[in-house]
Design an enzyme around this catalytic site. Structure first.
Site: not given
Ligand SMILES: [Zn+2]
Length: 642
Positions: A426-427, A430, A433
């Protein structure tokens, strides 16, 4: 999130993982896995490779001090530009350039202070530096607070003429247009001053909630069937509500919710005060509703919210199918609300240490293609990450991508279990991104909205789930990953939308002038609990006592926020369904959405780059198909056994 009073320059969010999970807000460490409440510190000394290298921000604390003095001095000169914006296009460009460059350096300064503080929050020198950085941020906000009102008084026509005339204003186009959009909701000087004065008083309900939830309520104790006595505060509840013994989890629910029930009136008055202050602020700024005011910041159409609620309601039979399947796997016939948390499957998945987490994440994200993987490879091979728990360290996980000229940083409290691996993926979503946005955008438009940010991270969780399911070695393992995926959809798509529907209902009631008491809130919430969990259809019974759950949910003090968990997982499922099926065009569109950063409003970015229209039913149907598909696979495996 940290925001300054210069809406113009679209500062990148201070903390990249902008969404607060329920766990981060003090509850709900989710899902089918039973987790210890606090992660144990790793016994061996942590390898340097898993500790981030902050010298890339500043070579030494002395270098930070020097930068602090420099930025402080530059900040002090920013008010010199006051009154110049309307002089000429060139003057406006000069003021914006100076402000933006100072902001960029200040954010880097803040990032260093905040990351080093999070490594060990007890260290006095880090505390001091962090305090100085916060103070400077505040000063910067004050030194630039005149800019938005001045842009508005220069007016749309002149600003547009300047934009056409002066190329140096181009990086600020989106910012300027966004500021001009605020005009109908901006008051005169006296009105704005009054609203600013009311801010502190209006934020008190959240403080009161937090005092009760974290300190003032005397939490009851309970003796479990194995003789262990447990205290049912927030974390005790989270830990024991999924007890395998059904009598135990019933007792946990009965005990915990009867404690909250005692405070139903007081918590009702508190939440009512929160809702009334939201209604006041919306009216004061001439919005038709609290919903409209909250959607306005990102220029999101209200229909996104209402379409989400409509689609989730239409998909309730799919949720009911899951609850029945849960009953079958737990061996429980008459499901009650306290049957929602125990894990439906246990499996030995082995441990997911850092090396295994890297390998699995990399393999799972292969469908993203070379550009994405190249950025991920770079990040994982350099020291961008503070991976393991240690004394004094900030809890939870986040990505900080604010320092534009440096790579992003990732903070984890990796615990070597599957939940940690999922957070890892998940991290890093980011982080990549952020890298993609920076590769395509200048500082001014690199910062992206939460609405899109959490699609970029959630999609990684989906890709990881699919990879783990495909590579599971035993049937139990496969069932475990399928169950994990299913439970995560319950928590994000259904539960958060139920919260969203509750928020909408109570704000609309207040807007109609209906009084909201504790009893009334319990009634509204209880009706939703029953509808979502299919009580009328005989799926699950909700005891009256449990309908006081609203009193405990911290998110209701963050207006119209949680629905973004549900829109994110919907969007992520929409993209991943297509490109996991081999549609490279959709995959490239997704990468382009990430590269667009904050160059436009999130709804426009999704529409223009990928044709995803979140106001339409189609946007929410892939996630429902995913849920059904996962259950088909689980049932096939279960039937094989029988
Ligand atoms: Zn998040």
């Amino acid at each position: 999130m940290f925001k300054v009073g210069m809406s113009g320059l679209a500062l990148m969010a201070m903390s990249g993982c902008a969404m607060m999970s329920e766990a981060q807000l003090g509850q709900e460490p989710n899902l089918t896995v039973e987790l210890p409440v606090t992660a144990p510190a790793t016994p061996e000394p942590i390898s340097e490779a898993y500790v981030w290298d902050l010298t890339e921000l500043y070579a030494s604390p002395e270098a930070w001090d020097a930068a602090y003095d420099d930025i402080k001095a530059r900040t002090a000169t920013l008010s010199d530009y006051k009154g110049t914006l309307g002089q000429s296009a060139e003057a406006m460009a000069k003021a914006f350039r100076a402000t933006s460059d100072t902001a960029k350096d200040m954010v880097r300064l803040y990032t260093y202070a905040s990351l080093s503080h999070d490594e060990d929050q007890r260290a006095p020198e880090s505390q001091e530096r962090f305090g100085k950085a916060q103070g400077l941020f505040q000063t910067f906000g004050e030194a630039t607070s005149w800019m938005d009102p001045e842009v508005l008084s220069v007016g749309k026509e002149t600003v547009e003429a300047y934009l056409a005339e002066e190329p140096a204003l181009e990086p600020f186009r989106f910012t300027l247009e966004n500021t001009l959009r605020q005009a109908p909701h901006t008051l005169d000087e006296k009105g704005e001053a009054l609203l600013a004065l009311s801010g502190q008083a209006l934020s008190q309900p959240g403080q009161i909630y937090s005092l009760y939830a974290n300190a003032s309520i005397p939490w009851p104790s309970l003796t479990l069937s194995d003789g262990m006595e447990v205290k049912l505060n927030q974390s005790g509840y989270s830990r024991y509500r999924g007890a395998e013994n059904r009598e135990d989890r019933k007792a946990v629910f009965d005990t915990f919710w009867s404690a909250w029930k005692t405070y139903e009136n007081g918590m009702g008055a508190t939440l009512n005060a929160q809702v009334l202050s939201a209604v006041f602020q919306a009216k004061a700024r001439d919005f038709d509703s609290v919903l409209e005011r909250n959607m306005f910041d990102d220029a999101l159409p209200d229909e996104i919210y209402t379409q989400l609620v409509t689609q989730v309601n239409e998909a309730l039979p799919v949720f009911h199918r899951y609850l029945k399947l849960r009953g079958r796997m737990l061996g429980v016939e008459n499901l009650r609300y306290y049957d929602i948390y125990p894990p439906i499957i246990k499996a030995d998945t082995g441990t997911f240490d850092m090396e295994r987490s890297k390998e699995l994440t990399f393999a799972a994200l292969e469908p993203f293609g070379e550009e994405y993987l190249g950025l991920l490879r770079q990040g994982l091979s350099e020291r961008w990450m503070h991976a393991y728990p240690q004394e004094g360290k900030e809890t939870g996980a986040y990505m900080s991508g604010s320092a534009y000229d440096v790579h992003p940083y990732v903070l984890l409290n990796h615990n070597d279990d599957y939940d940690s691996l999922s957070t890892f993926a998940h991290e890093w979503g980011h982080a990549v991104h952020t890298q993609l946005a920076k590769s395509a955008q200048p500082f001014e438009t690199a910062g992206y909205s939460t609405f899109i940010a959490e699609m970029a991270s959630t999609i990684n969780e989906i890709l990881l789930e699919e990879y783990m399911i495909a590579h599971a070695e035993t049937k139990e393992e496969k069932l475990y990953y399928l169950g994990y995926a299913l439970e995560s959809l319950r928590g994000t798509f259904y539960r958060q939308t139920m919260f969203g529907e509750f928020e909408l209902a109570i704000h609309e009631a207040a807007e109609r002038g209906e009084p909201l008491t504790g009893a009334k809130l319990t009634q509204i919430y209880g009706d939703l609990l029953r509808k979502y969990h299919g009580e009328a259809e005989g799926v699950m019974k909700i005891d009256d006592m449990y309908a006081v759950e609203w009193a405990y949910i911290p998110h209701f003090y963050y207006e119209f926020y949680v629905y973004q968990y549900a829109t994110s997982v919907s969007g992520a499922a929409w993209f991943s369904e297509q490109f996991l099926a081999g549609d490279e065009g959709v995959r490239d569109n997704f990468i382009n959405v990430l590269k667009a950063g904050g160059s436009d409003y999130p709804h426009n970015i999704l529409m223009n780059e990928a044709g995803l229209d979140m106001t339409k039913p189609d946007a929410y149907q892939a996630v429902v198909r995913r849920m059904n598909n996962i259950m088909d696979r689980i049932e096939a495996l279960l039937d094989e056994e029988e």
